[in-house]
Structure formats: structure tokens, C-alpha cells
Scaffold this active site. Structure first.
Site, PDB file in Angstrom:
ATOM      1  N   LEU A 141     -71.250 -31.371  -1.695  1.00 32.37           N
ATOM      2  CA  LEU A 141     -71.016 -31.268  -0.222  1.00 32.37           C
ATOM      3  C   LEU A 141     -69.846 -30.270   0.040  1.00 32.37           C
ATOM      4  O   LEU A 141     -69.931 -29.695   1.145  1.00 32.37           O
ATOM      5  CB  LEU A 141     -70.324 -32.644   0.083  1.00 32.37           C
ATOM      6  N   GLY A 142     -68.899 -29.917  -0.715  1.00 31.72           N
ATOM      7  CA  GLY A 142     -67.961 -28.906  -0.175  1.00 31.72           C
ATOM      8  C   GLY A 142     -66.735 -29.191  -1.140  1.00 31.72           C
ATOM      9  O   GLY A 142     -66.534 -29.741  -2.050  1.00 31.72           O
ATOM     10  N   PHE A 178     -57.750 -30.081  -2.353  1.00 34.19           N
ATOM     11  CA  PHE A 178     -57.830 -31.406  -3.464  1.00 34.19           C
ATOM     12  C   PHE A 178     -58.651 -30.918  -4.493  1.00 34.19           C
ATOM     13  O   PHE A 178     -58.370 -31.406  -5.714  1.00 34.19           O
ATOM     14  CB  PHE A 178     -58.225 -32.455  -2.537  1.00 34.19           C
ATOM     15  N   GLY A 179     -59.819 -30.637  -4.050  1.00 35.32           N
ATOM     16  CA  GLY A 179     -60.947 -30.414  -5.192  1.00 35.32           C
ATOM     17  C   GLY A 179     -62.175 -30.528  -4.444  1.00 35.32           C
ATOM     18  O   GLY A 179     -62.551 -30.491  -3.493  1.00 35.32           O
ATOM     19  N   VAL A 193     -66.212 -32.291  -3.447  1.00 37.26           N
ATOM     20  CA  VAL A 193     -66.707 -33.566  -2.754  1.00 37.26           C
ATOM     21  C   VAL A 193     -68.005 -33.452  -3.224  1.00 37.26           C
ATOM     22  O   VAL A 193     -68.880 -32.482  -2.817  1.00 37.26           O
ATOM     23  CB  VAL A 193     -66.475 -33.555  -1.389  1.00 37.26           C
ATOM     24  N   ASP A 248     -51.679 -32.462   9.023  1.00 43.09           N
ATOM     25  CA  ASP A 248     -52.856 -31.399   8.709  1.00 43.09           C
ATOM     26  C   ASP A 248     -54.063 -31.513   9.518  1.00 43.09           C
ATOM     27  O   ASP A 248     -54.975 -31.612   9.139  1.00 43.09           O
ATOM     28  CB  ASP A 248     -53.136 -31.712   7.310  1.00 43.09           C
TER      29      ASP A 248
END
Length: 450
Positions: free
Chosen positions: A79-80, A84-85, A87, A203
């Protein structure tokens, strides 16, 4: 007890039991929400072993279960990604675990070499494991197996506000939809700020606001969230983290952090919704690259405001509503934190804008862009351009019999030629789609009264 000496096995008891598929029995929660500060404060009666009480309503998944859900983290399920990493989309069937319904999910895997790490993963588990609200993304569970750190969220169909607002190949977000998004995001921040232990999101930006099928906004990615002021505290000073273009000036300059820092970030997003421009755009002229510095001085002038409104709206927005929204953004973006409104005030102000009736009404119509065409121009190959002379520029479409596309666009007064008729482009006509319905349904189109 020093934080660095605490092992992950002592922090997350569930990590030791990843081999078992049994779901741990829920423990009695504390009377007050557990926070990261409770764990790091030497004088706190709460120990690291109490962390399990903060995640009593989350499912603990094994890595193999998540591999199965995502087809072994297939590229087709991607998905993207972010700091963080990556998805991935997955699907939980109704037989995986008692009490867990069949549903699509989003699985976020921590990149061990990325910019975020265990602290951010832990923050998401602690905050989203306890905070539940219709405008916060729902955390279903997590995986803590060996060095693997993963989070399992509800799947939010329409992706992020960033994708919907700045994707030039998709239909423009209508005015009332933008207001609905702003109201929902504001309610999410207000909920965080009004907790007994206030939460500073830290954020807030368009890529962290997700949209469900009805365009309800949901705040996601709590990796940088932290607890706000409590009791006799007068300030919080921390290292500056966040995203360029959204962080409040006092936070950037001094590290001084309050809930008003989130209000500033909300003002930036509201400005993006009004103008259709990114907070920072290096492709624009120097004076226009920073949206706040360029646009804020123009927000109180109605004539200048009309010039900076998103052209994709094609003037299909409430004039009074845009001016009041711009005035609200102006206050949120004040350089003095105490001059900014609270998020509760922001919610009340925005909700009133949905009641205005001066939004122009256009036809219910959507024209999908043709394949191979680029908005603002036309992509041609080989001899195709010899039989067709079409240009789309500045919202006007002109046709001619001669080959080639001229850079100067369509000229309406050439000597010896009859002026061509100006045909208005329909590529953004989808902005009218909700206004026709709004005429009949009013605000119930966005906020059903039942």
C-alpha cells in the site's frame, strides 16, 4: 531503573509467546491511561511489567499469521511506506481467532534500518491500544516476534488526504468534502488534547490523515505522539521531530512543545485544503515554496484569497465559508502560541461553515481523464499528432485541423481567421458532484442526524 537496560522481553511479555496462537486473557486496566512517561519516570509506581495492562484489548499476532494475511507480504498487497516501514493490505477471515471478525486490514512492518524504531512502535501500541475514537484509526493488534515489530490496523479505503488532494490524475475534492475532512481531523485532535492526560500528536499532516469510504477523517501514525502538560507542569522541551513545513516555529526554534503546536500544524493542513498546494513545494518559485510564508499574509484580503484558492475547485465553493476558513487558518498559524484557538474552538467554527447556503450549485457530472493524456497537456507519440491538434491549457480545450501543438496555446483573434469558440475543460467538473446533492440534503449529506 534505566531505560536502556530494559530488554524487549521484559517490556512485551507477549513477545515470548509468539509461537502460541492462543489469545491472552485480558487484564484489569489501570484507572488512568498508561503512558510512556509512566514507564520512564523512576518515581512512578508503574513498572514495565504493567505494560501488558495497556494492551488488554489488542490481539497478539504471530509473524506467520501476518504472512498468511498479506500473501507473504506480496508486492501486490503493498500500500505504501514511510519512516516506519512498509504497509501491506491483508484480510482476516472469521476463523482466525475468536472475537475477531472477518475484515480487511493494513499491516505495517517496522523497517529495522529506517528512521523510526522500537520507541515509535511502542508509542503506537500504547496510545492506540487505549485511545478509541471514530476519528482515530483503529489498532487491531500487533506482532512482536524476535526482531520483528508489526502493527495491524483497520483498512481505511480511500487512503490519505495527501493522495486525494494532490493527485492531479484524480477528481478534485469538492469544497464540502474538504470541510468534512477538516472537521473530522479537528475532532480527532480535540479528543487527544482533552484527555485527562493530554496527548500531543506532534506529526499532524495530510499523509497521516486517512479517509474511509465516506470521507471520514482518521488520524494515524502515532509514533511521534507524546504526553502533554499535566498538573503543575509549565512546559515540555524535547528534541525537534516532525515534518518540514508543518512544525510550529516555537517548537523548531526552542523545542518547546504544547498542544498549540498541533494547532499550528492543523492550520497548515487547512491552508493546503484551501489552496490545493503542498506545505513545501521546491518546484515553485522561491517566494512560493513555503506555503505558510507565502499564503498567510493574503488570507485576510478577500480579493487575494480568491486568487490563491485551489483553481481545481473552479469557484464552486462558499465565498463566506472560504473567508471564515481562511480567517481560522490565519489564527491557527499565529507565531504566538497563546493567540491560537483551541481545537474545540476550531471544531465549532468549522461545523458552522457546513451550514452556509451560498455554495454554487453545478451539475452532477464526472468526466474521467482519458488514458495516455496528462492534465495540462497532451502526450502524443509518432504520427498520431499529425491528424490531431488538441491542447488543454489553463482549463481551455481547443481543436484544430493542422498538425502540432503550439506552446502559446489557443489564440482567439488571429488575422484572417474566425475566432474559435472557447470550450471549457471538464476535467475538474467532479467538484460539482456534491453541491447538487447538498442543495437537497443540506449538512445531513455529511453528518447524518441519526
Amino acid at each position: 531503573m534505566v531505560l536502556k537496560k530494559i530488554t524487549w522481553k521484559s517490556i512485551i511479555p507477549g513477545c515470548l509467546k509468539s509461537e502460541s496462537s492462543s489469545f491472552p486473557e485480558p487484564k484489569q486496566t489501570c484507572s488512568q491511561r498508561l503512558s510512556i512517561s509512566d514507564l520512564s519516570n523512576p518515581g512512578s509506581p508503574i513498572s514495565f511489567s504493567d505494560l501488558s495492562s495497556s494492551i488488554f484489548n489488542l490481539h497478539v499476532f504471530t509473524l506467520q499469521e501476518l504472512r498468511t494475511l498479506t500473501n507473504d507480504f506480496s508486492k501486490n498487497n503493498y500500500l505504501g511506506g514511510g519512516g516506519f516501514g512498509a504497509v501491506y493490505k491483508g484480510f482476516i477471515d472469521g476463523k482466525l481467532r475468536p472475537g475477531l471478525k472477518a475484515q480487511p486490514v493494513a499491516v505495517k512492518a517496522l523497517d529495522l534500518d529506517g528512521s523510526q524504531g522500537h520507541r515509535e512502535w511502542l508509542a503506537e501500541v500504547i496510545f492506540l491500544g487505549q485511545l478509541k475514537h471514530r476519528h482515530l484509526v483503529n489498532l487491531i493488534g500487533y506482532c512482536c516476534e524476535d526482531e520483528n515489530r508489526l502493527l495491524v490496523y483497520e483498512y481505511v479505503e480511500r487512503g490519505s488526504v495527501e493522495d486525494k488532494l494532490f493527485n492531479r490524475y484524480s477528481a478534485a475534492l469538492p469544497w464540502l468534502t474538504r470541510l468534512k475532512i477538516a472537521v473530522g481531523a479537528a475532532k480527532g485532535l480535540a479528543f487527544l488534547h482533552e484527555e485527562e492526560k493530554p496527548v500531543i500528536y506532534r506529526d499532524f499532516k495530510t499523509s497521516n490523515v486517512l479517509l474511509d469510504s465516506d470521507y471520514n477523517a482518521k488520524l494515524s501514525d502515532f509514533g511521534l505522539a507524546m504526553d502533554g502538560l499535566e498538573g503543575d507542569q509549565t512546559q515540555i522541551t524535547t528534541c525537534v521531530m516532525g515534518t518540514e513545513g508543518y512544525a510550529a516555529p516555537e517548537y523548531i526554534n526552542t523545542g518547546y512543545l504544547t498542544t498549540m503546536s498541533d494547532v499550528f500544524s492543523f492550520g497548515v493542513v487547512l491552508l493546503e485544503l484551501l489552496t490545493g498546494r503542498r506545505s513545501v513545494d521546491k518546484n515553485r518559485p522561491n517566494r512560493e515554496q513555503n506555503l505558510v510564508n507565502w499564503a498567510r499574509p493574503q488570507l485576510k484580503d478577500p480579493i487575494k484569497l480568491d486568487r490563491i484558492m485551489d483553481p481545481r475547485l473552479e469557484c464552486q465553493y462558499s465565498k463566506e465559508g472560504s473567508r471564515k476558513a481562511a480567517g481560522l487558518a490565519y489564527k491557527c498559524l499565529s507565531h504566538h502560541p497563546k493567540s491560537r484557538p483551541t481545537m474545540s474552538t476550531v471544531v465549532r467554527t468549522l461545523e458552522q461553515l457546513l451550514e452556509l447556503t451560498d455554495t454554487p450549485i453545478g451539475p452532477f457530472l464526472y468526466i474521467a481523464p482519458a488514458k495516455g493524456k496528462i492534465l495540462g497537456g497532451l502526450e502524443k507519440k509518432g504520427d498520431e499528432s499529425k491528424n490531431e491538434g488538441v491542447e488543454i491549457k489553463n482549463g481551455n480545450k481547443c481543436e484544430g485541423k493542422e498538425a502540432g501543438i503550439k506552446e502559446k496555446g489557443c489564440e482567439h483573434s488571429r488575422r484572417g481567421r474566425r475566432p474559435r469558440r472557447r470550450v471549457k475543460s471538464l476535467r475538474y467538473r467532479a467538484v460539482y458532484s456534491d453541491t447538487a446533492l447538498y442543495k437537497t440534503l443540506g449538512t445531513s449529506l455529511y453528518f447524518p442526524r441519526n
